[in-house]
Design a protein around this motif. Structure first.
Motif, PDB file in Angstrom:
ATOM      1  N   ASP A  86      24.394   6.857  19.132  1.00 22.47           N
ATOM      2  CA  ASP A  86      23.146   6.091  19.012  1.00 22.47           C
ATOM      3  C   ASP A  86      22.027   6.949  18.431  1.00 22.47           C
ATOM      4  OD1 ASP A  86      24.298   3.814  19.952  1.00 22.47           O
ATOM      5  OD2 ASP A  86      23.329   3.824  21.916  1.00 22.47           O
ATOM      6  N   ASN A  87      21.928   8.180  18.902  1.00 22.36           N
ATOM      7  CA  ASN A  87      20.880   9.082  18.411  1.00 22.36           C
ATOM      8  C   ASN A  87      21.093   9.426  16.933  1.00 22.36           C
ATOM      9  OD1 ASN A  87      19.538   9.200  20.868  1.00 22.36           O
ATOM     10  ND2 ASN A  87      20.741  10.934  21.592  1.00 22.36           N
ATOM     11  N   TYR A  88      22.346   9.650  16.541  1.00 25.20           N
ATOM     12  CA  TYR A  88      22.664   9.907  15.137  1.00 25.20           C
ATOM     13  C   TYR A  88      22.279   8.698  14.284  1.00 25.20           C
ATOM     14  CZ  TYR A  88      25.352  14.307  15.161  1.00 25.20           C
ATOM     15  OH  TYR A  88      25.724  15.627  15.218  1.00 25.20           O
ATOM     16  N   SER A  89      22.664   7.507  14.747  1.00 24.27           N
ATOM     17  CA  SER A  89      22.396   6.279  13.991  1.00 24.27           C
ATOM     18  C   SER A  89      20.900   6.072  13.778  1.00 24.27           C
ATOM     19  CB  SER A  89      22.986   5.070  14.721  1.00 24.27           C
ATOM     20  OG  SER A  89      24.383   5.182  14.840  1.00 24.27           O
ATOM     21  N   LYS A  90      20.116   6.317  14.832  1.00 24.97           N
ATOM     22  CA  LYS A  90      18.665   6.143  14.735  1.00 24.97           C
ATOM     23  C   LYS A  90      18.061   7.140  13.750  1.00 24.97           C
ATOM     24  CE  LYS A  90      18.242   4.406  19.475  1.00 24.97           C
ATOM     25  NZ  LYS A  90      17.861   4.772  20.869  1.00 24.97           N
ATOM     26  N   ALA A  91      18.486   8.391  13.851  1.00 27.26           N
ATOM     27  CA  ALA A  91      17.953   9.439  12.965  1.00 27.26           C
ATOM     28  C   ALA A  91      18.328   9.178  11.514  1.00 27.26           C
ATOM     29  CB  ALA A  91      18.474  10.805  13.408  1.00 27.26           C
ATOM     30  N   ILE A  92      19.553   8.750  11.286  1.00 27.55           N
ATOM     31  CA  ILE A  92      20.027   8.475   9.923  1.00 27.55           C
ATOM     32  C   ILE A  92      19.303   7.271   9.335  1.00 27.55           C
ATOM     33  CG2 ILE A  92      22.018   7.615   8.614  1.00 27.55           C
ATOM     34  CD1 ILE A  92      23.762   9.460  10.423  1.00 27.55           C
ATOM     35  N   GLY A  93      19.192   6.198  10.146  1.00 32.83           N
ATOM     36  CA  GLY A  93      18.552   4.980   9.655  1.00 32.83           C
ATOM     37  C   GLY A  93      17.061   5.113   9.446  1.00 32.83           C
ATOM     38  N   LYS A  94      16.408   5.888  10.307  1.00 27.27           N
ATOM     39  CA  LYS A  94      14.943   5.993  10.247  1.00 27.27           C
ATOM     40  C   LYS A  94      14.459   7.085   9.303  1.00 27.27           C
ATOM     41  CE  LYS A  94      10.870   6.362  13.237  1.00 27.27           C
ATOM     42  NZ  LYS A  94      10.376   6.539  14.636  1.00 27.27           N
ATOM     43  N   ARG A  95      15.228   8.182   9.196  1.00 27.64           N
ATOM     44  CA  ARG A  95      14.726   9.343   8.455  1.00 27.64           C
ATOM     45  C   ARG A  95      15.535   9.704   7.210  1.00 27.64           C
ATOM     46  NH1 ARG A  95       9.505  10.266   9.544  1.00 27.64           N
ATOM     47  NH2 ARG A  95       9.120   9.941  11.767  1.00 27.64           N
ATOM     48  N   ILE A  96      16.844   9.819   7.363  1.00 28.89           N
ATOM     49  CA  ILE A  96      17.652  10.363   6.266  1.00 28.89           C
ATOM     50  C   ILE A  96      17.854   9.371   5.134  1.00 28.89           C
ATOM     51  CG2 ILE A  96      19.898  11.315   5.639  1.00 28.89           C
ATOM     52  CD1 ILE A  96      20.035  12.554   8.448  1.00 28.89           C
ATOM     53  N   ILE A  97      18.293   8.156   5.459  1.00 28.37           N
ATOM     54  CA  ILE A  97      18.557   7.169   4.406  1.00 28.37           C
ATOM     55  C   ILE A  97      17.299   6.794   3.618  1.00 28.37           C
ATOM     56  CG2 ILE A  97      19.224   4.748   4.016  1.00 28.37           C
ATOM     57  CD1 ILE A  97      21.534   5.184   5.931  1.00 28.37           C
ATOM     58  N   PRO A  98      16.151   6.543   4.270  1.00 33.03           N
ATOM     59  CA  PRO A  98      14.944   6.237   3.483  1.00 33.03           C
ATOM     60  C   PRO A  98      14.561   7.351   2.504  1.00 33.03           C
ATOM     61  CG  PRO A  98      14.601   5.610   5.761  1.00 33.03           C
ATOM     62  CD  PRO A  98      15.890   6.383   5.719  1.00 33.03           C
ATOM     63  N   ALA A  99      14.840   8.588   2.852  1.00 30.63           N
ATOM     64  CA  ALA A  99      14.440   9.716   1.999  1.00 30.63           C
ATOM     65  C   ALA A  99      15.491  10.086   0.957  1.00 30.63           C
ATOM     66  CB  ALA A  99      14.142  10.937   2.872  1.00 30.63           C
ATOM     67  N   LEU A 100      16.776  10.011   1.321  1.00 33.98           N
ATOM     68  CA  LEU A 100      17.833  10.510   0.445  1.00 33.98           C
ATOM     69  C   LEU A 100      18.893   9.476   0.075  1.00 33.98           C
ATOM     70  CD1 LEU A 100      18.470  13.849   2.414  1.00 33.98           C
ATOM     71  CD2 LEU A 100      17.083  13.600   0.347  1.00 33.98           C
ATOM     72  N   GLY A 101      18.824   8.314   0.697  1.00 42.92           N
ATOM     73  CA  GLY A 101      19.887   7.329   0.578  1.00 42.92           C
ATOM     74  C   GLY A 101      20.217   6.850  -0.816  1.00 42.92           C
ATOM     75  N   LYS A 102      19.242   6.761  -1.702  1.00 38.87           N
ATOM     76  CA  LYS A 102      19.474   6.229  -3.045  1.00 38.87           C
ATOM     77  C   LYS A 102      20.085   7.249  -4.003  1.00 38.87           C
ATOM     78  CE  LYS A 102      15.833   2.709  -2.808  1.00 38.87           C
ATOM     79  NZ  LYS A 102      14.572   2.197  -3.402  1.00 38.87           N
ATOM     80  N   LEU A 103      20.063   8.516  -3.628  1.00 43.27           N
ATOM     81  CA  LEU A 103      20.635   9.559  -4.484  1.00 43.27           C
ATOM     82  C   LEU A 103      22.159   9.467  -4.504  1.00 43.27           C
ATOM     83  CD1 LEU A 103      18.512  12.641  -3.349  1.00 43.27           C
ATOM     84  CD2 LEU A 103      18.297  11.415  -5.520  1.00 43.27           C
ATOM     85  N   LYS A 104      22.757   9.762  -5.641  1.00 46.12           N
ATOM     86  CA  LYS A 104      24.212   9.859  -5.720  1.00 46.12           C
ATOM     87  C   LYS A 104      24.628  11.166  -5.029  1.00 46.12           C
ATOM     88  CE  LYS A 104      25.250   6.287  -8.454  1.00 46.12           C
ATOM     89  NZ  LYS A 104      25.371   6.454  -9.898  1.00 46.12           N
ATOM     90  N   LEU A 105      25.746  11.127  -4.345  1.00 51.39           N
ATOM     91  CA  LEU A 105      26.243  12.323  -3.665  1.00 51.39           C
ATOM     92  C   LEU A 105      26.322  13.513  -4.612  1.00 51.39           C
ATOM     93  CD1 LEU A 105      29.208  11.198  -1.362  1.00 51.39           C
ATOM     94  CD2 LEU A 105      27.130  12.374  -0.653  1.00 51.39           C
ATOM     95  N   LYS A 106      26.825  13.272  -5.803  1.00 50.49           N
ATOM     96  CA  LYS A 106      27.031  14.342  -6.776  1.00 50.49           C
ATOM     97  C   LYS A 106      25.725  14.937  -7.296  1.00 50.49           C
ATOM     98  CE  LYS A 106      27.442  11.153 -10.724  1.00 50.49           C
ATOM     99  NZ  LYS A 106      26.333  11.656 -11.528  1.00 50.49           N
ATOM    100  N   ASP A 107      24.617  14.189  -7.126  1.00 48.52           N
ATOM    101  CA  ASP A 107      23.342  14.650  -7.669  1.00 48.52           C
ATOM    102  C   ASP A 107      22.478  15.387  -6.644  1.00 48.52           C
ATOM    103  OD1 ASP A 107      23.971  13.518 -10.121  1.00 48.52           O
ATOM    104  OD2 ASP A 107      23.052  11.585  -9.610  1.00 48.52           O
ATOM    105  N   VAL A 108      22.828  15.304  -5.386  1.00 56.40           N
ATOM    106  CA  VAL A 108      22.006  15.940  -4.344  1.00 56.40           C
ATOM    107  C   VAL A 108      22.106  17.456  -4.468  1.00 56.40           C
ATOM    108  CG1 VAL A 108      21.601  16.202  -1.865  1.00 56.40           C
ATOM    109  CG2 VAL A 108      22.371  13.999  -2.771  1.00 56.40           C
ATOM    110  N   ASN A 109      20.954  18.094  -4.491  1.00 61.12           N
ATOM    111  CA  ASN A 109      20.947  19.561  -4.528  1.00 61.12           C
ATOM    112  C   ASN A 109      20.090  20.117  -3.396  1.00 61.12           C
ATOM    113  OD1 ASN A 109      18.169  19.531  -5.391  1.00 61.12           O
ATOM    114  ND2 ASN A 109      18.875  19.125  -7.480  1.00 61.12           N
ATOM    115  N   THR A 110      20.082  21.420  -3.280  1.00 59.02           N
ATOM    116  CA  THR A 110      19.357  22.076  -2.181  1.00 59.02           C
ATOM    117  C   THR A 110      17.858  21.784  -2.233  1.00 59.02           C
ATOM    118  OG1 THR A 110      21.010  23.842  -2.178  1.00 59.02           O
ATOM    119  CG2 THR A 110      18.953  24.275  -1.019  1.00 59.02           C
ATOM    120  N   ASP A 111      17.313  21.632  -3.437  1.00 60.09           N
ATOM    121  CA  ASP A 111      15.882  21.323  -3.572  1.00 60.09           C
ATOM    122  C   ASP A 111      15.538  19.980  -2.922  1.00 60.09           C
ATOM    123  OD1 ASP A 111      15.222  23.638  -4.843  1.00 60.09           O
ATOM    124  OD2 ASP A 111      15.389  22.818  -6.873  1.00 60.09           O
ATOM    125  N   HIS A 112      16.434  19.003  -3.069  1.00 66.00           N
ATOM    126  CA  HIS A 112      16.205  17.701  -2.428  1.00 66.00           C
ATOM    127  C   HIS A 112      16.102  17.863  -0.911  1.00 66.00           C
ATOM    128  CE1 HIS A 112      18.223  15.874  -6.161  1.00 66.00           C
ATOM    129  NE2 HIS A 112      16.997  15.390  -6.145  1.00 66.00           N
TER     130      HIS A 112
END
Length: 378
Positions: A86-112
């Motif tokens: 539940d805690n993972y789901s909340k953190a992913i849905g609220k923070r990670i996906i809004p910030a990084l979700g639209k990026l392609k996996l292959k395009d994500v770099n350390t700067d992101h």
């Protein structure tokens, strides 16, 4: 295998022929976006080397959101405790996906990733929470590497904020007594919760899940063998998070007497309620025998703090209060560690380093006084 270079606008690109596809057409790989021809030539040489050795990995075209949602449903849901999931789901849905979700996996770099941490810091989120998100991302990208969706884990090269020393907020003995007196005048069930929390150092879920069969009132011992978790309007009784959390905690005679009185009153209430009472064998329960909702408890805790006029702390800080008072009274850190269910005494010393630091000052004074007394006697 040879590369072909081309300038498109102000950027350079390269193309490599790697044979034929199943339908007979040419199989090519093209990469662009290089500032100079030299950069394109270097990237081309690296790709040819990978292809020659068989190390080349075709990058996934999935977005971070698509891959992360699949990771949640197919892997984490079946392997994590419900509370952790539940805690993972909340953190992913609220923070990670809004910030990084639209990026392609292959395009994500350390700067992101690093920019993500910087934005969270500017937003005022704690270093502890940002490091928690870092651990989720690191685990997620590690899984993607293992599944051969990407070649490397870019999160390993990102640096989350450092956690500084954070002093625990606790009550003094006088403040704890004042709080318990205020709670006793209000609600008996909640009062028992606070007594157990302050006298044992148990976590909220551990107190709320205690059953009478876990309590030996003759020996004055409580067996901590489960914890209560509330999710999606359902109560879940879970095993303790670690093996050390499963422990035996002694209680003083005063608490034994409080529990005996509470037991008699609870039995009388059961008879009055009849079949309407659902008996879970819980030491603390609501009017019809069900577990107390943690959210309701939190609200009552805050109101009682105001009533008692004691410093505002979190419910969990009663656990810190218990440990801090014991250490200041001179109790051995190993005993405190066992009561709290810590993995080892070193963890306890790290959490309560501010207390042990004060104790060192007192130890130095005692040593000095002992030597001075000895000197005057000679």
């Amino acid at each position: 295998m040879k590369g072909y270079f081309r300038k498109r606008g102000i950027r350079w690109s390269f193309t490599i022929d790697i044979g034929r596809k199943a339908d007979g057409t040419r199989n090519q790989k093209t990469k662009g976006g290089f500032k100079t021809k030299k950069e394109a030539e270097q990237a081309c040489a690296e790709l040819i080397a990978q292809l020659s050795k068989g190390d080349y990995l075709e990058p996934s075209k999935k977005t971070v959101q698509e891959a992360m949602e699949a990771w949640l449903d197919s892997i984490l849901k079946s392997t994590l405790r419900i509370s952790t999931f539940d805690n993972y789901s909340k953190a992913i849905g609220k923070r990670i996906i809004p910030a990084l979700g639209k990026l392609k996996l292959k395009d994500v770099n350390t700067d992101h990733i690093q920019s993500f941490y910087i934005s969270l810091t500017r937003e005022g989120l704690s270093p502890e929470y940002i490091r928690y998100l870092h651990s989720i991302l690191k685990s997620f990208f590690k899984h993607q590497v293992r599944m051969q969706n990407i070649a490397k884990n870019v999160v390993e090269f990102a640096v989350p904020p450092r956690i500084g020393r954070k002093e625990q907020k606790t009550w003094s003995i006088e403040e704890a007594i004042r709080f318990l007196e205020a709670a006793k005048e209000d609600n008996q069930s909640y009062y028992i919760v606070y007594v157990l929390a302050l006298y044992t150092g148990l976590r909220r879920g551990e107190v709320l899940s205690l059953r009478w069969r876990d309590c030996d009132l003759i020996q004055g011992k409580i067996s901590v063998c489960q914890t209560l978790y509330y999710s999606n309007q359902q109560f879940h009784f879970l095993e303790p998070k670690t093996s050390r959390s499963n422990r035996l905690v002694s209680i003083p005679d005063s608490v034994v007497e409080i529990l005996k009185t509470h037991c008699l009153e609870q039995e009388k209430h059961k008879k009055d309620m009849g079949s309407a009472y659902e008996d879970y064998d819980l030491i603390v329960a609501n009017e019809i025998g069900k577990p107390i909702n943690p959210r309701s408890l939190t609200g009552h805790f805050r109101r009682t703090i105001q009533k008692a006029r004691v410093p505002k702390i979190r419910f969990h800080d009663q656990r810190h209060t218990h440990a801090t008072i014991l250490l200041k009274l001179g109790e051995h850190v190993k005993i405190v560690s066992e009561r709290l269910g810590h993995s080892n005494a070193a963890m306890t010393m790290n959490v309560y380093s501010h207390v042990t630091s004060d104790m060192q000052k007192e130890a130095a004074k005692k040593f000095d006084m002992a030597l001075q007394v000895k000197g005057t006697c000679q």
